[in-house]
Each structure stands twice: as C-alpha cells, then as structure tokens.
Design a protein around this motif. Structure first.
Motif, PDB file in Angstrom:
ATOM      1  N   UNK A  27      -3.545 -33.023  -7.506  1.00  0.00           N
ATOM      2  CA  UNK A  27      -4.948 -32.630  -6.369  1.00  0.00           C
ATOM      3  C   UNK A  27      -4.654 -32.199  -5.159  1.00  0.00           C
ATOM      4  N   UNK A  28      -3.299 -32.646  -4.735  1.00  0.00           N
ATOM      5  CA  UNK A  28      -2.871 -31.981  -3.333  1.00  0.00           C
ATOM      6  C   UNK A  28      -2.564 -30.501  -3.323  1.00  0.00           C
ATOM      7  N   UNK A  29      -1.724 -30.310  -4.753  1.00  0.00           N
ATOM      8  CA  UNK A  29      -1.471 -28.872  -4.615  1.00  0.00           C
ATOM      9  C   UNK A  29      -2.826 -27.893  -5.301  1.00  0.00           C
ATOM     10  N   UNK A  30      -3.691 -28.480  -5.780  1.00  0.00           N
ATOM     11  CA  UNK A  30      -4.901 -27.831  -6.285  1.00  0.00           C
ATOM     12  C   UNK A  30      -5.718 -27.415  -4.740  1.00  0.00           C
ATOM     13  N   UNK A  31      -5.620 -28.671  -3.762  1.00  0.00           N
ATOM     14  CA  UNK A  31      -6.219 -28.386  -2.421  1.00  0.00           C
ATOM     15  C   UNK A  31      -5.431 -27.735  -1.446  1.00  0.00           C
ATOM     16  N   UNK A  80     -13.176 -39.816  -7.379  1.00  0.00           N
ATOM     17  CA  UNK A  80     -12.428 -39.740  -6.416  1.00  0.00           C
ATOM     18  C   UNK A  80     -13.060 -39.597  -5.024  1.00  0.00           C
ATOM     19  N   UNK A  81     -14.108 -38.685  -4.857  1.00  0.00           N
ATOM     20  CA  UNK A  81     -14.798 -38.580  -3.560  1.00  0.00           C
ATOM     21  C   UNK A  81     -15.712 -39.709  -3.009  1.00  0.00           C
ATOM     22  N   UNK A  82     -16.482 -40.142  -3.838  1.00  0.00           N
ATOM     23  CA  UNK A  82     -17.441 -41.347  -3.758  1.00  0.00           C
ATOM     24  C   UNK A  82     -16.856 -42.621  -3.712  1.00  0.00           C
ATOM     25  N   UNK A  83     -16.091 -42.864  -4.480  1.00  0.00           N
ATOM     26  CA  UNK A  83     -15.494 -44.260  -4.780  1.00  0.00           C
ATOM     27  C   UNK A  83     -14.166 -44.270  -3.960  1.00  0.00           C
ATOM     28  N   UNK A  84     -13.576 -43.213  -3.471  1.00  0.00           N
ATOM     29  CA  UNK A  84     -12.319 -42.987  -2.890  1.00  0.00           C
ATOM     30  C   UNK A  84     -12.615 -42.700  -1.438  1.00  0.00           C
ATOM     31  N   UNK A  85     -12.769 -41.481  -1.058  1.00  0.00           N
ATOM     32  CA  UNK A  85     -12.600 -41.077   0.144  1.00  0.00           C
ATOM     33  C   UNK A  85     -13.897 -41.377   0.927  1.00  0.00           C
ATOM     34  N   UNK A 136      -6.218 -41.277  -0.612  1.00  0.00           N
ATOM     35  CA  UNK A 136      -7.519 -42.228  -0.718  1.00  0.00           C
ATOM     36  C   UNK A 136      -8.406 -41.928  -1.862  1.00  0.00           C
ATOM     37  N   UNK A 137      -8.537 -40.492  -2.004  1.00  0.00           N
ATOM     38  CA  UNK A 137      -9.309 -40.235  -3.122  1.00  0.00           C
ATOM     39  C   UNK A 137      -8.762 -40.609  -4.386  1.00  0.00           C
ATOM     40  N   UNK A 138      -7.182 -40.407  -4.660  1.00  0.00           N
ATOM     41  CA  UNK A 138      -6.617 -40.567  -5.801  1.00  0.00           C
ATOM     42  C   UNK A 138      -6.314 -41.960  -6.106  1.00  0.00           C
ATOM     43  N   UNK A 139      -5.907 -42.699  -5.089  1.00  0.00           N
ATOM     44  CA  UNK A 139      -5.521 -44.047  -5.258  1.00  0.00           C
ATOM     45  C   UNK A 139      -6.599 -44.939  -5.337  1.00  0.00           C
ATOM     46  N   UNK A 140      -7.414 -44.944  -4.221  1.00  0.00           N
ATOM     47  CA  UNK A 140      -8.528 -45.930  -4.047  1.00  0.00           C
ATOM     48  C   UNK A 140      -9.863 -45.539  -4.844  1.00  0.00           C
TER      49      UNK A 140
END
Lengths: 260, 260
Positions: A49-53, B76-81, A75-79
């Motif tokens: 995701x980091x490299x896509x971003x 990723x975006x809703x539940x994570x960030x 935070x997006x990927x882990x949480x």
C-alpha cells in the motif's frame, strides 16, 4: 484463589503474509480453551500500500522511520484491513473476537519515542496497559485482537512494535491472570544449530539464556526477542513459549519454553 | 424503571472531509452527557486511496458496486484510518471511545445484498444488532464508535450504508434504552425552501411527512434518508433529529425533530 490462566499469542508477518497459513492458524487459535488475546504485527501488505501511495520507505540504522504518511498507511493496513480480516475469520470460527488498537478504550497508552540521536518519527513506546477494560471484555467471553498501533492520549496514533505490545499486555494482565505469552515465528523454537530446523532447545532458563548468548547461539534478531521474553518473565508473566504456527495446537510438543 | 437515554449520532462525509470541522465536532460530541454512540460514514479519503491503488469506481444505477479490492480499501480507510483517528481524537477529549466494525464482537451481523437485477458486490444488509455486548461497553462508560463495515459471520467483510447502521443500532438498543437518533448532515435541517438555508422545518410528524413528499419538498436524496428515520421511529426509537454539525451542541436550537 487461584488465578485463571490467560494466553497472549503474538503472530507476525510469516503467518500473516500467507492467507492459507493465517486462516489455518486462526482456526487453531479459535479452538484454544479459556481466556485469550491475540496480538498481530504487520506484514507485506503495508509495503504494498505504501508503494502504491508513492511513499518511499525510510530507514535509519536498519530501523524504519515512521513519518506522518506512513503512520496513516500502517493504521489503514494494521488497524483496518488486517485486524478486521482476522476478527471476521475468528468470528467465522465461533471465537468472539473484538479488534483493538491502543487508542480504543485507551487500552494501550504510549508516547512518541524520545529523540536522542535519531528521530524515528511516530514510533510508540508503551507506558501503560488498561487492564480493567481488557478484563471486562475477557469476562464477557470476548477475545481481544490487538494490532500494533497505539496512541499518546493527545490525538496522535503511533506505530508500535508488536512483540513489545504482546509482552506489555501479558505483563499488564498478570496481576489479574496467570499469563502465558506465546510468540509464533518462522521456526519451531530457539535452535541449537540454525542449519537443523528440528534442533529445538526445549527449555531455557535465565542461566542457560546467558550461556546461549555467550556461545553465540542466541544472536542477531533473536537477541531483542529473547530480551523482551525474559523481561516479561521478570515483570510477572508465568511462562513464555516460542514456536511456529503449530504452537497453539494441543498436539504440538516441539517448541521452546522460557522461564526464570 | 425509567430507561436511560442513549444518543446515537451519525456523521458523514461533509464533517469527515474537513479535519478542522471533524475535530471541532468531536470536541462537542465528547462533551455530551450520558451514554452515547457515534456512527461515521466514509468520505473523500476512500476515493483517494482507491485511485492511488489503481481501482476504477464502478457504478450501477448511480450506486457504487463493491468488488473485492474495493471492500479491502474501504475496510482500510473506514475501519482503520478514519475510525482510529476519530477514536484517538475523542480520547484526547476525555471521551473513552472504542472503535468497532460490525465484525467486532459480532456487533452487527449482515448478509451480502441479495442479487436481483443488479449485483452490488460486497454490500451488506443488516440482520441483527448484538445489543448485549454494546450495553456492556456503555455500562463501563465506553463510547462505541462504529464504522460502516459489517460482516456475514462467514469471514466476509461488507460495505454497509452508515445511515442504515445508525438507525439499526438505535433500533437494536431501544429495548434497553430510550434512544435518540441524531443525523448530522450539511444542512441545518429539512428545509422549506432549498434556496433559504435557514428555512428549517423544526417539527415533522408522520402526517406532515406525507404532505412534504406530496408537495415535493422532501425529494431526491432526502427521500431514503427520511424513510430510514421514520422506519427507526416505527421500530422503537424515541426521537430523531436532523441538523448540521452544531446539532450536538447544547446551545443549538435550529434543527428538525421527527416524530410519529
């Protein structure tokens, strides 16, 4: 009164990166009896995701530096993705999982790592575990699933080492429970010889630990891992086990047990 | 015994997309007395991340189709960030927030929308709210913060309408609490004239609701929103309010109240 036994199990990239291995592990974890907590690290997806971003990984002395954009991605990927995928899979296996970051119910309070020589950015060092609310969940048959994100109670999310979270949670819960900490990694345990994957040293106490370091058998990446384990034992954790993903299976006999 | 009042507040993109507006709203929300639940929708960030990941938005009849890659991004975006940013910010304001998807503790059970003419992909329709565990959190002074992701108890995460989640949660909790549902959107309330932002209709009951539809004053995007509100009232919610972000401020007097 005898304390109940609580298992705190940590999994890392080697299990997380392979969906088949992850789902099979989660099935075994769901089958574990008694109160339990899962702690998961990151994995390959955050890098993807980091490299896509368009983010470039920044490293200082071999350690990742977490800038603001990176803390958003982890935070997006882990949480988000990983945590909810794991929770949904545990629910499928009738384990009443509930995913948490350290910010949720202020479960894990941390601070941004103090800048000495190097500024590691938004990396968190753990200050306190809120054992009371974690216990409320456990007493309601809920299985907390922690990702490696904490907060500073001032609105900042912090990327935190998952091994540290696992041991701090186990330490924090040890006043209320007889806590057993399990580290799942790529090997069957601490090996006598790195070339023989079955040469597991089944028992290591403090004295043997010192001997193994002196003999160079515990070295490199295993040093901080083992230090973390012995620290947990000194701070009240009853037992630490290290092994591969089969560690949580009842039939498994080959792993390393650490004690003081 | 009189039931305690529980406020369920829903915010959407208009508050979420502007960090200053979001943080100011969260400060007001944190100051609300009594048990409360926050439900948040998505916002611009999911579109940003989707396009960074190279995904093309797919629409059928003006509705988004959620394919597998898209459900990963929204998780990723809703539940994570978003969820963790909101939780960390509420913690900063001394509100003991805990972020949840529907998968967590099986709080919101849903199923993938049945395919009739159109397959909307991994879009969830809500089946049940687990009021028991939500009540455990509330009774421990925890404020649940729901994102618009649910699950099917078979390992699949589902993108779900946040308005629906808010009303289903309010309905689900209304056996235990006197629930009040607040919808925060871009206007001060339901307007008599779309050209006059202050022409708020302060009270709408079922009869007036029918008249306003017949007169074309409630139309377009407001139709499903209002239908959702009146459905909640019919299913046991005591009161529904619609207004802008100032709705949760004690001093605010201009908003629309709906009743049967």
């Amino acid at each position: 009164m005898t304390k109940q036994t609580l298992k705190v199990v940590k999994i890392g990239g080697n299990v997380i990166n392979n969906e088949e291995a992850l789902f099979s592990f989660l099935k075994d974890f769901a089958d574990l009896d008694g109160p339990k907590i899962l702690v998961h690290g990151g994995g390959r997806k955050a890098t993807e995701v980091s490299s896509a971003m368009g983010l470039e990984p920044k490293m200082i002395n071999g350690r990742r530096v977490t800038d603001e954009a990176t803390v958003e991605v982890v935070t997006m990927v882990y949480a988000g993705l990983l945590n909810k995928k794991i929770v949904a899979q545990l629910q499928k296996n009738n384990c009443n999982a509930l995913g948490l970051s350290g910010a949720d119910a202020n479960c894990i309070l941390a601070h941004k790592r103090i800048v000495k020589d190097v500024d590691y950015g938004f990396a968190g060092d753990v200050d306190a575990i809120n054992s009371e609310i974690i216990d409320v969940l456990l007493q309601n048959n809920v299985t907390p699933v922690f990702c490696a994100i904490t907060h500073d109670k001032n609105g900042q999310l912090l990327n935190t080492n998952a091994d540290t979270i696992a041991s701090e949670v186990a330490i924090g819960m040890s006043e209320l429970y007889n806590t057993e900490l399990n580290f799942v990694f790529e090997l069957k345990g601490v090996l006598e010889s790195i070339n023989d994957k079955d040469s597991v040293i089944t028992e290591i106490n403090s004295e043997k630990y010192k001997q193994l370091i002196a003999a160079g058998i515990i070295a490199d990446g295993m040093l901080p891992k083992m230090h973390n384990c012995f620290n947990a034992l000194e701070e009240g954790v009853s037992k630490v086990k290290i092994g591969d993903a089969s560690l949580v299976k009842k039939s498994t006999k080959l792993y390393t047990t650490l004690s003081l």
